[in-house]
Design a protein around this motif. Structure first.
Motif, short mmCIF file in Angstrom:
data_model
loop_
_atom_site.label_atom_id
_atom_site.label_comp_id
_atom_site.label_asym_id
_atom_site.label_seq_id
_atom_site.Cartn_x
_atom_site.Cartn_y
_atom_site.Cartn_z
N ARG A 75 44.10 43.44 33.50
CA ARG A 75 43.39 42.81 32.38
C ARG A 75 43.51 41.29 32.44
NH1 ARG A 75 45.38 47.20 27.79
NH2 ARG A 75 43.67 48.71 28.13
N ARG A 78 41.19 40.22 35.14
CA ARG A 78 39.80 40.29 34.70
C ARG A 78 39.43 39.06 33.86
NH1 ARG A 78 38.55 45.62 31.70
NH2 ARG A 78 39.83 44.60 30.10
N ALA A 79 40.35 38.65 32.99
CA ALA A 79 40.10 37.44 32.20
C ALA A 79 39.98 36.22 33.11
CB ALA A 79 41.24 37.24 31.19
N ARG A 81 38.88 36.24 36.11
CA ARG A 81 37.56 36.36 36.76
C ARG A 81 36.42 36.02 35.81
NH1 ARG A 81 35.56 42.33 37.65
NH2 ARG A 81 35.29 41.99 35.39
N ASP A 82 36.42 36.65 34.62
CA ASP A 82 35.26 36.54 33.73
C ASP A 82 35.21 35.22 32.98
OD1 ASP A 82 34.72 39.08 34.59
OD2 ASP A 82 35.36 40.08 32.73
N ARG A 83 36.34 34.70 32.58
CA ARG A 83 36.36 33.47 31.79
C ARG A 83 36.38 32.21 32.64
NH1 ARG A 83 41.07 35.16 27.42
NH2 ARG A 83 40.15 37.16 26.76
N HIS A 84 36.95 32.32 33.83
CA HIS A 84 37.15 31.11 34.64
C HIS A 84 36.48 31.19 36.01
CE1 HIS A 84 40.05 29.80 31.62
NE2 HIS A 84 40.57 31.01 31.68
N GLY A 85 35.87 32.32 36.31
CA GLY A 85 35.14 32.44 37.56
C GLY A 85 36.01 32.43 38.80
N ALA A 87 37.81 33.87 41.89
CA ALA A 87 37.68 35.00 42.81
C ALA A 87 38.49 34.69 44.07
CB ALA A 87 36.22 35.25 43.16
N ILE A 106 39.27 44.68 40.44
CA ILE A 106 38.75 43.45 39.85
C ILE A 106 38.08 42.59 40.91
CG2 ILE A 106 39.38 41.37 38.54
CD1 ILE A 106 39.74 44.00 37.01
N TRP A 107 38.70 42.51 42.06
CA TRP A 107 38.17 41.71 43.17
C TRP A 107 38.08 42.58 44.43
CZ3 TRP A 107 42.51 38.98 40.68
CH2 TRP A 107 42.09 38.00 39.77
#
Length: 405
Positions: A75, A78-79, A81-85, A87, A106-107
């Motif tokens: 989790r 994921r944050a 990845r989704d909030r800060h891009g 990878a 996630i990646w």
């Protein structure tokens, strides 16, 4: 590259590798538990600490605890990845607590590299090795299988892994060993080196130097996994034979591996109760100490005693060897990878307290072989375990797995 390190107690085994990769121009970030207060050499993000799962049944709980940490780490990822891009191209982690289990969900394009510290095994390692502590029952082996499930799963997911010794790499199933490269963590042989001017101040104010007859014993915790009970039982004979000897013991009163005595309390209290006549004016328990004090102890010690079950090899052995200390160690498989009896130290059977006492007394006497064994011990570390060499090999391994070499 973008590289994500994952370790609930970061930097853990990566205090040198993470900043070295950053220094080579890679973008390096670490994901760790929110309660981890250790200083980090690279930027850190934190995941929420897991809540102990409400699972009935000992075997199920063993896996559930690791799966729960995997979930909170995922989790957090994921944050990221989704909030800060973010990878990563590479994820480098320790699988011991389950954190890496869900990260490739996630990646999925990232490569996963693991630190293969040890695989639990039901036979041939610590389980049942010491009948006084572990009887090697069916129930004990069942729990060991349950405790190893997440490690097998993590290694199956991994693209590659690294282990610090051949013994530790060999603890993994043959089907997985092909993924493992053996490179030690590395010892800073410039800092960890002989120092004739070293001094150690005891709690009572007494100052010990290399001119004193010092016997050192070091363990994160004073417990049977590191032979504390055998060492203590050897001390009466050592103190009787060497009336000037001073024994300095470093380690906490809890347990890092295994469990407390069956009757409760600490192993230190149990052994002191078993040895009521021990001369405590010459046996000094320092608890856990700052690194500089620990290093000074190794530098002034005339003899360093290291005992271990067939288990993870301690940094204290390699650092004692780097400090040029006379080594008396247990003749157990992980130790034999570094120490050869009569070549760079002395080996004795783990449970033979009489042989241990005799070897310690011989070393404290300052016998003619001492200078040769001490020099050979340090040379062993210089030749195969020096940080500057190991770190370059680790960097090359990372970049090779990533396809850069």
């Amino acid at each position: 590259m973008r590289i994500l390190f994952v370790h609930q107690n970061f930097p853990g085994q990566f205090p040198h590798l993470a900043p070295a990769l950053a220094a080579r121009g890679h973008e390096v970030l670490a994901l760790t538990d929110e309660r981890n207060g250790r200083a980090s050499p690279v930027p850190v993000v934190r995941y929420k600490s897991p809540v102990p799962p409400a699972v009935n049944g000992l075997l199920g709980r063993a896996y559930a605890e690791h799966a729960e940490r995997a979930l909170v780490a995922a989790r957090g990822a994921r944050a990221l990845r989704d909030r800060h891009g973010f990878a990563p191209d590479l994820i480098i982690g320790h699988p011991g607590w389950g954190e890496t289990l869900l990260l490739t969900e996630i990646w999925p394009e990232a490569k996963l590299l693991l630190y293969a510290e040890l695989m639990y095994r039901t036979r041939g390692q610590d389980v049942g090795f010491d009948p006084e502590v572990s009887a090697g029952t069916d129930e004990g082996r069942f729990l060991t299988v349950a405790r190893s499930a997440h490690l097998v799963q993590a290694m199956v997911q991994a693209d590659a892994a690294i282990a610090p010794t051949h013994y530790q790499a060999g603890s993994f199933p043959a089907e997985l060993q092909g993924k493992i490269t053996v490179i030690h963590d590395g010892i800073d042989t410039d800092r960890v080196a002989p120092d004739a001017a070293a001094r150690l101040t005891l709690p009572d104010g007494r100052v010990l130097t290399a001119a004193d007859e010092v016997l050192s014993y070091v363990s994160r915790s004073l417990e049977p996994y590191r032979g504390f009970h055998v060492f203590m039982r050897a001390l009466p004979a050592v103190l009787a034979a060497r009336p000037e000897a001073q024994v300095v013991i470093v380690g906490g009163d809890g347990v890092s591996y295994g469990g407390p005595p069956r009757e409760g309390g600490s192993w230190k209290a149990k052994m002191l109760a078993e040895l009521p006549g021990l001369d405590l004016s010459r046996v000094h328990f320092l608890g856990r100490v700052p690194y500089d004090d620990y290093l000074s102890l190794l530098q002034i010690a005339r003899v360093h005693c290291y005992l271990t079950y067939p288990f993870v090899l301690s940094w204290s052995l390699t650092e004692a060897m780097a400090a040029g200390t006379y080594i008396v160690a247990s003749d157990s498989e992980p130790v034999r990878e570094l120490v050869t009896d009569g070549v760079n130290g002395r080996l004795v059977p783990f449970f033979d307290r009489d042989a241990l006492a005799a070897a310690l007394v011989r070393g404290l006497e300052g016998n003619a072989e001492a200078a040769r064994l001490k020099a050979a011990a340090r040379q062993t570390i210089l030749d195969g375990y020096a940080l500057k060499d190991c770190l370059q090999r680790q960097i090359a391994w990372v970049e090779r797995v990533a396809g850069m070499r």
